[in-house]
Design an enzyme around this catalytic site. Sequence first.
Site, short mmCIF file in Angstrom:
data_model
loop_
_atom_site.label_atom_id
_atom_site.label_comp_id
_atom_site.label_asym_id
_atom_site.label_seq_id
_atom_site.Cartn_x
_atom_site.Cartn_y
_atom_site.Cartn_z
N SER A 178 11.76 -4.24 3.36
CA SER A 178 11.90 -5.55 3.02
C SER A 178 13.18 -6.17 3.99
O SER A 178 13.97 -5.18 4.48
CB SER A 178 12.62 -5.49 1.55
N TYR A 205 18.29 -1.60 -4.55
CA TYR A 205 17.27 -2.35 -3.91
C TYR A 205 17.02 -2.16 -2.38
O TYR A 205 16.58 -1.64 -1.62
CB TYR A 205 16.55 -3.49 -4.31
N1 LIG Z 1 6.96 -9.74 -3.10
C1 LIG Z 1 8.03 -10.04 -2.25
O1 LIG Z 1 8.34 -11.01 -1.92
C2 LIG Z 1 8.57 -8.72 -1.50
C3 LIG Z 1 9.35 -8.97 -0.16
C4 LIG Z 1 9.88 -7.69 0.36
C5 LIG Z 1 9.27 -6.59 -0.02
N2 LIG Z 1 8.36 -6.53 -0.82
C6 LIG Z 1 7.97 -5.08 -1.27
O2 LIG Z 1 6.43 -4.87 -1.28
C7 LIG Z 1 6.23 -4.02 -2.17
C8 LIG Z 1 5.04 -4.53 -3.17
O3 LIG Z 1 5.87 -5.81 -3.74
P1 LIG Z 1 4.97 -6.88 -4.64
O4 LIG Z 1 5.76 -8.02 -4.95
O5 LIG Z 1 3.54 -6.84 -4.43
O6 LIG Z 1 5.12 -6.02 -6.34
P2 LIG Z 1 4.24 -6.07 -7.66
O7 LIG Z 1 5.04 -5.70 -8.73
O8 LIG Z 1 3.29 -6.99 -7.73
O9 LIG Z 1 3.28 -4.82 -7.22
C9 LIG Z 1 3.80 -3.65 -7.10
C10 LIG Z 1 2.94 -2.51 -7.61
O10 LIG Z 1 3.43 -1.16 -7.61
C11 LIG Z 1 2.98 -0.44 -8.61
N3 LIG Z 1 4.00 0.59 -8.99
C12 LIG Z 1 5.36 0.71 -9.58
N4 LIG Z 1 5.71 1.74 -9.75
C13 LIG Z 1 4.72 2.50 -9.51
C14 LIG Z 1 4.76 4.11 -9.41
N5 LIG Z 1 5.62 4.88 -9.92
N6 LIG Z 1 3.82 4.84 -8.94
C15 LIG Z 1 2.61 3.97 -8.34
N7 LIG Z 1 2.79 2.53 -8.39
C16 LIG Z 1 3.83 1.98 -8.91
C17 LIG Z 1 3.05 -1.49 -9.70
O11 LIG Z 1 2.16 -1.07 -10.82
C18 LIG Z 1 2.54 -2.80 -9.06
O12 LIG Z 1 1.06 -2.85 -9.17
C19 LIG Z 1 7.31 -3.44 -2.73
O13 LIG Z 1 7.63 -2.28 -2.24
C20 LIG Z 1 8.40 -4.51 -2.69
O14 LIG Z 1 9.52 -3.89 -2.52
C21 LIG Z 1 7.87 -7.50 -1.69
#
Ligand SMILES: NC(=O)c1ccc[n+]([C@@H]2O[C@H](COP(=O)([O-])OP(=O)(O)OC[C@H]3O[C@@H](n4cnc5c(N)ncnc54)[C@H](O)[C@@H]3O)[C@@H](O)[C@H]2O)c1
Length: 268
Positions: A141, A157
Amino acid sequence: MKRLEGRVAVVTGAAQGIGAGISRVLASHGATVCLTDIKDSVELTAENICKDYGKARAYRMDVTKAGDVEQAFNKIAKDHGRVDVLVNNAGIYPRRKLVEMDEEFLHQLFEINVFGMFRCAKAVLPGMMERRYGKIVNMSSVTGPMVGTPAGGQTAYGSSKAAVIGFTKALALETAQYMINVNCILPGYVYSPSAFGIRGSKVGEDGEAAMREFGRKIPMCRQGSPEDVGNLVLFLASDESSYLTGSEIVIDGGNILQEEYLGPYSPK
Ligand SMILES: NC(=O)c1ccc[n+]([C@@H]2O[C@H](COP(=O)([O-])OP(=O)(O)OC[C@H]3O[C@@H](n4cnc5c(N)ncnc54)[C@H](O)[C@@H]3O)[C@@H](O)[C@H]2O)c1
């Protein structure tokens, strides 16, 4: 010819959000996508991909449990023969100030965001090394390694996402001689269900409208979509990126280029 025809890809955290978007893009470019998640709704996400995009199958897997990871990857190997592409996407981003943080919170966050990647990569590497082919894409991120939010609460985080970059570079070096590419992605603000609570909308409010409004602060005037990230993963998973390894790629609509936020962006 589709860019990932015949490839087998595993995406973690694929039930929703960015992981689901990545899975849709990879499937539409010919990969057989194994969607893995701790949530049962991963089944429905995979079913919808099969209907509209391509080949997909769901596997329940908690990345914090070594036994779960081993079982899921054994099943995937039995069902599909091998893994060509691993996308380590599963992650959580709760905010908590350091002084309010207990050990359990810290451990859980690192178990998912960092150690989960170690487990999944360890599961696929022997096969990739044997075949001298493999693509590993890790989700970092911009938060942590590059920027922070004024709201704070991101020591855990931010440091977990900075750790993902170190993991990526060290693993890239360790596996380059086997023709395995390991890279990481640093998204900015991407539209996803979990981000609603964090970015200003309260339960019961229109989360999507809040996300659209938030996008006005970004130079490209919108939030990223899960498919935007999926298209970058597609490049990193394809042979077009075969000479790229150990890289960190920011995808944020130009957001971290701004020194400070001066109100809604208005290009001259
Ligand atoms: N959304 C953003 O703006 C953003 C920005 C930068 C980085 N990210 C990164 O992108 C990735 C996805 O984020 P998102 O926004 O889609 O989040 P989200 O919560 O919508 O999706 C994350 C998924 O991971 C799953 N998960 C959580 N714990 C788990 C575990 N122990 N084992 C297996 N699966 C598990 C959840 O059930 C969920 O389906 C993350 O790593 C997040 O840090 C997101």
